[in-house]
Design a protein around this motif. Structure first.
Motif, PDB file in Angstrom:
ATOM      1  N   LEU A 107       0.503  -1.311   0.517  1.00 27.71           N
ATOM      2  CA  LEU A 107      -0.143  -0.213  -0.226  1.00 27.71           C
ATOM      3  C   LEU A 107       1.221   1.008  -0.010  1.00 27.71           C
ATOM      4  O   LEU A 107       1.201   1.798   1.140  1.00 27.71           O
ATOM      5  CB  LEU A 107      -1.320  -0.064   1.019  1.00 27.71           C
ATOM      6  N   LYS A 108       1.066   2.166  -1.368  1.00 28.95           N
ATOM      7  CA  LYS A 108       1.786   3.114  -1.301  1.00 28.95           C
ATOM      8  C   LYS A 108       1.344   4.592  -1.035  1.00 28.95           C
ATOM      9  O   LYS A 108       1.700   5.404  -0.816  1.00 28.95           O
ATOM     10  CB  LYS A 108       2.475   2.972  -2.367  1.00 28.95           C
ATOM     11  N   ASP A 109      -0.278   4.577  -1.674  1.00 28.12           N
ATOM     12  CA  ASP A 109      -1.276   5.621  -1.144  1.00 28.12           C
ATOM     13  C   ASP A 109      -2.258   5.802  -0.374  1.00 28.12           C
ATOM     14  O   ASP A 109      -2.732   6.750  -0.441  1.00 28.12           O
ATOM     15  CB  ASP A 109      -1.903   5.099  -2.424  1.00 28.12           C
ATOM     16  N   HIS A 110      -1.749   4.501   0.492  1.00 23.88           N
ATOM     17  CA  HIS A 110      -1.861   5.257   2.177  1.00 23.88           C
ATOM     18  C   HIS A 110      -1.895   5.085   3.212  1.00 23.88           C
ATOM     19  O   HIS A 110      -0.539   3.712   3.069  1.00 23.88           O
ATOM     20  CB  HIS A 110      -3.802   3.805   2.551  1.00 23.88           C
ATOM     21  N   THR A 111      -0.880   5.805   4.342  1.00 21.29           N
ATOM     22  CA  THR A 111      -0.828   5.708   5.018  1.00 21.29           C
ATOM     23  C   THR A 111      -1.080   4.707   6.172  1.00 21.29           C
ATOM     24  O   THR A 111      -2.745   4.711   6.793  1.00 21.29           O
ATOM     25  CB  THR A 111      -0.534   6.907   6.329  1.00 21.29           C
ATOM     26  N   TRP A 112      -1.056   3.387   6.999  1.00 22.64           N
ATOM     27  CA  TRP A 112      -1.236   2.033   7.464  1.00 22.64           C
ATOM     28  C   TRP A 112      -0.720   2.223   8.565  1.00 22.64           C
ATOM     29  O   TRP A 112      -0.032   2.429   8.481  1.00 22.64           O
ATOM     30  CB  TRP A 112      -1.389   1.484   6.360  1.00 22.64           C
ATOM     31  N   GLN A 113      -1.180   1.310   9.612  1.00 19.61           N
ATOM     32  CA  GLN A 113      -0.994   0.938  10.882  1.00 19.61           C
ATOM     33  C   GLN A 113      -1.198  -0.535  11.234  1.00 19.61           C
ATOM     34  O   GLN A 113      -2.868  -0.162  11.224  1.00 19.61           O
ATOM     35  CB  GLN A 113      -0.834   1.857  11.635  1.00 19.61           C
ATOM     36  N   ILE A 114      -0.982  -1.542  12.031  1.00 21.27           N
ATOM     37  CA  ILE A 114      -1.693  -2.618  11.858  1.00 21.27           C
ATOM     38  C   ILE A 114      -1.148  -2.866  13.106  1.00 21.27           C
ATOM     39  O   ILE A 114       0.279  -2.386  14.151  1.00 21.27           O
ATOM     40  CB  ILE A 114      -0.797  -3.929  11.434  1.00 21.27           C
ATOM     41  N   GLN A 115      -2.039  -3.272  14.134  1.00 23.04           N
ATOM     42  CA  GLN A 115      -2.035  -3.274  16.004  1.00 23.04           C
ATOM     43  C   GLN A 115      -2.622  -4.124  16.381  1.00 23.04           C
ATOM     44  O   GLN A 115      -3.786  -4.554  16.193  1.00 23.04           O
ATOM     45  CB  GLN A 115      -3.241  -1.760  16.487  1.00 23.04           C
ATOM     46  N   ALA A 116      -1.846  -4.687  16.809  1.00 24.14           N
ATOM     47  CA  ALA A 116      -2.373  -6.271  17.345  1.00 24.14           C
ATOM     48  C   ALA A 116      -3.634  -6.293  18.846  1.00 24.14           C
ATOM     49  O   ALA A 116      -3.043  -4.516  19.487  1.00 24.14           O
ATOM     50  CB  ALA A 116      -1.699  -7.548  17.977  1.00 24.14           C
ATOM     51  N   CYS A 117      -4.686  -6.484  19.032  1.00 17.81           N
ATOM     52  CA  CYS A 117      -5.010  -6.367  20.514  1.00 17.81           C
ATOM     53  C   CYS A 117      -6.736  -7.710  20.352  1.00 17.81           C
ATOM     54  O   CYS A 117      -6.150  -8.857  19.703  1.00 17.81           O
ATOM     55  CB  CYS A 117      -5.967  -4.677  19.734  1.00 17.81           C
ATOM     56  N   CYS A 118      -6.746  -7.057  21.379  1.00 15.01           N
ATOM     57  CA  CYS A 118      -7.939  -8.580  22.808  1.00 15.01           C
ATOM     58  C   CYS A 118      -9.671  -6.839  22.446  1.00 15.01           C
ATOM     59  O   CYS A 118      -9.023  -6.832  23.243  1.00 15.01           O
ATOM     60  CB  CYS A 118      -7.505  -8.512  23.154  1.00 15.01           C
ATOM     61  N   ALA A 119      -9.767  -7.258  21.716  1.00 23.69           N
ATOM     62  CA  ALA A 119     -11.853  -6.813  22.081  1.00 23.69           C
ATOM     63  C   ALA A 119     -11.801  -6.253  23.347  1.00 23.69           C
ATOM     64  O   ALA A 119     -12.892  -5.866  23.687  1.00 23.69           O
ATOM     65  CB  ALA A 119     -12.617  -6.642  20.520  1.00 23.69           C
ATOM     66  N   LEU A 120     -11.658  -7.297  23.872  1.00 20.65           N
ATOM     67  CA  LEU A 120     -12.670  -7.941  25.235  1.00 20.65           C
ATOM     68  C   LEU A 120     -11.694  -6.977  26.186  1.00 20.65           C
ATOM     69  O   LEU A 120     -12.401  -7.423  27.144  1.00 20.65           O
ATOM     70  CB  LEU A 120     -12.786 -10.106  25.225  1.00 20.65           C
ATOM     71  N   THR A 121     -10.498  -7.916  26.671  1.00 19.29           N
ATOM     72  CA  THR A 121      -9.728  -6.776  27.170  1.00 19.29           C
ATOM     73  C   THR A 121      -8.627  -5.321  27.357  1.00 19.29           C
ATOM     74  O   THR A 121      -8.918  -4.980  27.889  1.00 19.29           O
ATOM     75  CB  THR A 121      -8.674  -7.444  27.391  1.00 19.29           C
ATOM     76  N   GLY A 122      -9.558  -4.685  25.638  1.00 15.14           N
ATOM     77  CA  GLY A 122      -8.955  -3.624  25.356  1.00 15.14           C
ATOM     78  C   GLY A 122      -7.560  -3.600  24.984  1.00 15.14           C
ATOM     79  O   GLY A 122      -7.004  -2.984  24.725  1.00 15.14           O
ATOM     80  N   GLU A 123      -6.684  -4.910  24.988  1.00 11.59           N
ATOM     81  CA  GLU A 123      -5.761  -4.577  24.921  1.00 11.59           C
ATOM     82  C   GLU A 123      -4.936  -4.287  23.705  1.00 11.59           C
ATOM     83  O   GLU A 123      -5.714  -5.004  22.780  1.00 11.59           O
ATOM     84  CB  GLU A 123      -4.385  -6.031  25.047  1.00 11.59           C
ATOM     85  N   GLY A 124      -3.626  -3.582  23.239  1.00 14.29           N
ATOM     86  CA  GLY A 124      -3.937  -2.530  22.154  1.00 14.29           C
ATOM     87  C   GLY A 124      -5.004  -1.585  21.558  1.00 14.29           C
ATOM     88  O   GLY A 124      -3.844  -0.773  20.774  1.00 14.29           O
TER      89      GLY A 124
END
Length: 178
Positions: free
Chosen positions: A147-164
């Motif tokens: 992806l060259k046309d978009h600034t992006w980030q990936i983040q590991a998370c857990c919706a149940l605990t809120g981690e990340g």
């Protein structure tokens, strides 16, 4: 003088940013939305249509649209793209069989003219489950580095605990200039 005035205005004003939260059904989109809002788990059922909530973080308002991810609803996602600053793609890190569908939906979305200036945040959800894919593995499968046309980030998370999730909001804030 103009630059100083602009910086002061940014410092004291409440800026607003439209965010769409998309992903396949059962990825955890609604749970993430309400973790952002209330910092707690809320019992959810499949989203038909959308949920919208305003999240305020350091005087920055994020109007978050959580859009249903069932196959029959994905064609309606385009109706939410106008004036969108951020796309949050939620991926179920345990759903290896459907990751290619998430990838196809992502690349189709990013071709839309309304999303040309949007920034992308990929949330690799369900990191608490054994056998899950890592954020790096998901990034590789989604070919995010292409992806060259978009600034992006990936983040590991857990919706149940809120981690990340706080790191996700922090990244979004930095993207807004805060």
């Amino acid at each position: 003088m103009g630059v100083l005035f602009t910086k002061l205005l940014q410092l004291f004003s409440n800026s607003e940013h439209k965010v769409i939260i998309v992903g396949l059904d059962n990825a955890g989109k609604t749970t993430i939305l309400y973790q952002f809002l209330m910092n707690e788990v809320v019992h959810t059922s499949p989203t038909i249509g959308s949920n919208v909530e305003e999240i305020v973080c350091k005087k920055t308002r994020f109007v978050m649209w959580d859009i249903g991810g069932q196959d029959s609803l994905r064609s309606s996602w385009t109706t939410y793209y106008a004036n969108c600053d951020f796309v949050i793609l939620v991926v179920d890190s345990t759903d290896r069989e459907r990751l290619h569908i998430s990838k196809n939906e992502l690349y189709t979305m990013l071709q839309n003219e309304d999303l040309k200036k949007s920034r992308l945040l990929v949330l690799a959800n369900k990191q608490d489950i054994k056998g899950k894919m890592s954020a790096a593995e998901i990034s590789e499968q989604l070919k995010l580095t292409s992806l060259k046309d978009h600034t992006w980030q990936i983040q590991a998370c857990c919706a149940l605990t809120g981690e990340g999730l706080s790191q996700s909001l922090e990244w979004m804030l930095t993207q807004t200039g805060r």
